[in-house]
Design a protein around this motif. Sequence first.
Motif, PDB file in Angstrom:
ATOM      1  N   GLY A   1      -5.235   8.162  -1.933  1.00 29.48           N
ATOM      2  CA  GLY A   1      -4.890   9.546  -2.203  1.00 29.48           C
ATOM      3  C   GLY A   1      -6.081  10.392  -2.600  1.00 29.48           C
ATOM      4  N   GLY A   2      -5.772  11.602  -3.081  1.00 28.99           N
ATOM      5  CA  GLY A   2      -6.789  12.547  -3.511  1.00 28.99           C
ATOM      6  C   GLY A   2      -7.105  13.594  -2.476  1.00 28.99           C
ATOM      7  N   SER A   3      -6.879  13.265  -1.199  1.00 36.38           N
ATOM      8  CA  SER A   3      -7.212  14.171  -0.107  1.00 36.38           C
ATOM      9  C   SER A   3      -6.229  13.962   1.036  1.00 36.38           C
ATOM     10  CB  SER A   3      -8.640  13.912   0.385  1.00 36.38           C
ATOM     11  OG  SER A   3      -8.860  14.499   1.654  1.00 36.38           O
ATOM     12  N   THR A   4      -5.636  15.048   1.509  1.00 35.94           N
ATOM     13  CA  THR A   4      -4.759  14.976   2.674  1.00 35.94           C
ATOM     14  C   THR A   4      -5.484  14.345   3.850  1.00 35.94           C
ATOM     15  OG1 THR A   4      -3.577  16.963   1.972  1.00 35.94           O
ATOM     16  CG2 THR A   4      -3.391  16.353   4.297  1.00 35.94           C
ATOM     17  N   PHE A   5      -6.757  14.648   3.982  1.00 37.53           N
ATOM     18  CA  PHE A   5      -7.519  14.220   5.153  1.00 37.53           C
ATOM     19  C   PHE A   5      -7.911  12.751   5.061  1.00 37.53           C
ATOM     20  CE2 PHE A   5      -8.089  18.585   3.915  1.00 37.53           C
ATOM     21  CZ  PHE A   5      -7.413  19.185   4.957  1.00 37.53           C
ATOM     22  N   ALA A   6      -8.035  12.236   3.856  1.00 39.10           N
ATOM     23  CA  ALA A   6      -8.248  10.796   3.688  1.00 39.10           C
ATOM     24  C   ALA A   6      -6.977  10.038   4.068  1.00 39.10           C
ATOM     25  CB  ALA A   6      -8.646  10.493   2.248  1.00 39.10           C
ATOM     26  N   VAL A   7      -5.839  10.524   3.608  1.00 39.61           N
ATOM     27  CA  VAL A   7      -4.560   9.890   3.962  1.00 39.61           C
ATOM     28  C   VAL A   7      -4.371   9.908   5.483  1.00 39.61           C
ATOM     29  CG1 VAL A   7      -2.044  10.107   3.774  1.00 39.61           C
ATOM     30  CG2 VAL A   7      -3.491  10.379   1.736  1.00 39.61           C
ATOM     31  N   ALA A   8      -4.777  11.004   6.109  1.00 39.94           N
ATOM     32  CA  ALA A   8      -4.631  11.128   7.564  1.00 39.94           C
ATOM     33  C   ALA A   8      -5.402  10.058   8.330  1.00 39.94           C
ATOM     34  CB  ALA A   8      -5.093  12.508   8.016  1.00 39.94           C
ATOM     35  N   GLU A   9      -6.440   9.506   7.702  1.00 39.28           N
ATOM     36  CA  GLU A   9      -7.262   8.508   8.384  1.00 39.28           C
ATOM     37  C   GLU A   9      -6.762   7.077   8.211  1.00 39.28           C
ATOM     38  OE1 GLU A   9     -11.447   9.058   7.620  1.00 39.28           O
ATOM     39  OE2 GLU A   9     -11.305  11.226   7.860  1.00 39.28           O
TER      40      GLU A   9
ATOM     41  N   MET B   1       0.843  -1.195   0.000  1.00 36.17           N
ATOM     42  CA  MET B   1       0.000   0.000   0.000  1.00 36.17           C
ATOM     43  C   MET B   1       0.875   1.240   0.000  1.00 36.17           C
ATOM     44  SD  MET B   1      -2.811   1.420   2.788  1.00 36.17           S
ATOM     45  CE  MET B   1      -3.645  -0.144   2.903  1.00 36.17           C
ATOM     46  N   ILE B   2       0.522   2.210  -0.863  1.00 36.75           N
ATOM     47  CA  ILE B   2       1.220   3.488  -0.950  1.00 36.75           C
ATOM     48  C   ILE B   2       0.202   4.604  -0.746  1.00 36.75           C
ATOM     49  CG2 ILE B   2       2.480   5.072  -2.485  1.00 36.75           C
ATOM     50  CD1 ILE B   2       3.676   2.606  -3.849  1.00 36.75           C
ATOM     51  N   ALA B   3       0.595   5.633  -0.006  1.00 38.46           N
ATOM     52  CA  ALA B   3      -0.280   6.798   0.195  1.00 38.46           C
ATOM     53  C   ALA B   3       0.465   8.070  -0.184  1.00 38.46           C
ATOM     54  CB  ALA B   3      -0.725   6.883   1.653  1.00 38.46           C
ATOM     55  N   ASP B   4      -0.269   9.017  -0.755  1.00 40.09           N
ATOM     56  CA  ASP B   4       0.328  10.306  -1.079  1.00 40.09           C
ATOM     57  C   ASP B   4      -0.722  11.395  -0.902  1.00 40.09           C
ATOM     58  OD1 ASP B   4       3.062  11.182  -2.784  1.00 40.09           O
ATOM     59  OD2 ASP B   4       1.405  12.614  -2.885  1.00 40.09           O
ATOM     60  N   THR B   5      -0.321  12.487  -0.259  1.00 37.44           N
ATOM     61  CA  THR B   5      -1.257  13.573   0.029  1.00 37.44           C
ATOM     62  C   THR B   5      -1.467  14.521  -1.145  1.00 37.44           C
ATOM     63  OG1 THR B   5       0.548  14.871   0.981  1.00 37.44           O
ATOM     64  CG2 THR B   5      -0.768  13.555   2.516  1.00 37.44           C
ATOM     65  N   GLY B   6      -0.765  14.330  -2.244  1.00 35.83           N
ATOM     66  CA  GLY B   6      -0.952  15.187  -3.414  1.00 35.83           C
ATOM     67  C   GLY B   6      -2.407  15.210  -3.844  1.00 35.83           C
ATOM     68  N   HIS B   7      -2.950  16.399  -4.132  1.00 37.33           N
ATOM     69  CA  HIS B   7      -4.389  16.478  -4.373  1.00 37.33           C
ATOM     70  C   HIS B   7      -4.784  17.427  -5.502  1.00 37.33           C
ATOM     71  CE1 HIS B   7      -3.255  19.339  -1.149  1.00 37.33           C
ATOM     72  NE2 HIS B   7      -3.996  20.176  -1.854  1.00 37.33           N
ATOM     73  N   ASN B   8      -3.827  17.989  -6.231  1.00 37.52           N
ATOM     74  CA  ASN B   8      -4.182  18.859  -7.353  1.00 37.52           C
ATOM     75  C   ASN B   8      -3.612  18.292  -8.650  1.00 37.52           C
ATOM     76  OD1 ASN B   8      -1.389  19.760  -7.421  1.00 37.52           O
ATOM     77  ND2 ASN B   8      -1.890  21.055  -5.665  1.00 37.52           N
TER      78      ASN B   8
END
Length: 433
Positions: free
Chosen positions: A421-429, A317-324
């Motif tokens: 990804g897609g949202s910093t706040f989703a990654v935070a969860e 699993m990989i996560a990234d906070t990039g959202h634009n």
Amino acid sequence: MTYQEAEAFLFEQLPMFQRVGGSAYKKDLHNTLALLESIGNPQKKGKFIHVAGTNGKGSTASFISSVLQEAGYKTALYTSPHLKSFTERMRINGIPISEAEVIRYVEKFKPVIAELRPSFFELTTAMAFDYFAREEVDIAVIEVGMGGRLDCTNVIEPLLSIITQIGLDHQQFLGDTLEEITKEKAGIIKNSVPVITSVKENELRLIIKELADSKNAPFMDSQEFFSVSVLEESLPDWKFSAENLKSNEKIEFESGLSATYQIQNLKSVFTAIEFLNKSGFGISSSDIQKGLKNVIQNSGIKGRWQRISNTGSSTPMIADTGHNITAFEFITKMLQQEVYEQLHFVYATVNDKKLDEILELLPKNAIYYFTQANIPRALDSKELKKIAQDFGLMGHSYATVDQAIKIAQKNASDKDLIFVGGSTFAVAEIANL
């Protein structure tokens, strides 16, 4: 007052842009300056490095603070937003502000809060400046929140200003074009204060240079000072090489933040370190190597092409906070470099973002798990699914990020890949972030 009560007060009593959007945005610095005046103008004490940009500013600030810390300087770091705890936003030598300090600040600020009604970010910024001044740090690296010209952090007189990549984001506040957004970001440039940029686009770089020239601020294009290349995409830390284009000196190093999009940031980091050394700082090659390798431990930065372990699943699993759109141009390229049989894409976003360009870019052959973060500003997962289907992105909607990840893990094999990804706040969860 308990820490939980203090944190709840900050989140619930003060308008917070990340949670509620535009209603928390202040269009001038009046409140910030009044708040700082009430506590003795701590922003006028100490040394600062100021970092703005659409993408890359958090990584750049974290790299620089980590290197300074390894060089023996008492280094403060102010970043936003936080992912797990409010205390992440302000650190000294990597250690977050204590819960006891947060309680003390909330109690101290309550009278002025009643009078000025500051936003969450205005209060948080004032808190950080006061905390760093009280602790007498040697230098503080300050990440801009949004924009630059009108950002709460734009009340300092730094040693150095840095502007990272520019992209389309927050257009309702910063402008509809890259040129307008660049002017807002470049608003951090101060009279006679040197500015470094890693902006690649020539027309945008010229806007920054023209503003720097108008303020007699020495201008440095990091691409003219350093080249950075990947030597080996090893795990967990990639190996890089950096070359000083003026002296031809080279240094090899490992980076705790490993992604091709870090190359642009690292050019600015090396240019900044060279400037600091010429300004009297003592930063050795060993300090640089340790700082870049230990950036996650020293800064607490998360969610930058982060490989998530201990998930209870055999699927990577990989996560990234990039959202634009600019971030997703990098993210989609990085995904293409990964080896997997099927991509499972856990995707969330906010309700005030222009999505068409992003959705057009996302891989059509992935299985999507449309979800939403637990914030008022989140775009409803069912609505997101409906919009995404028009772009050929197929999947189901899930009410929570945790549910979406668990279903993805259930569906995926050990030869597949899960991306969140897609949202910093989703990654935070993500539970094990």
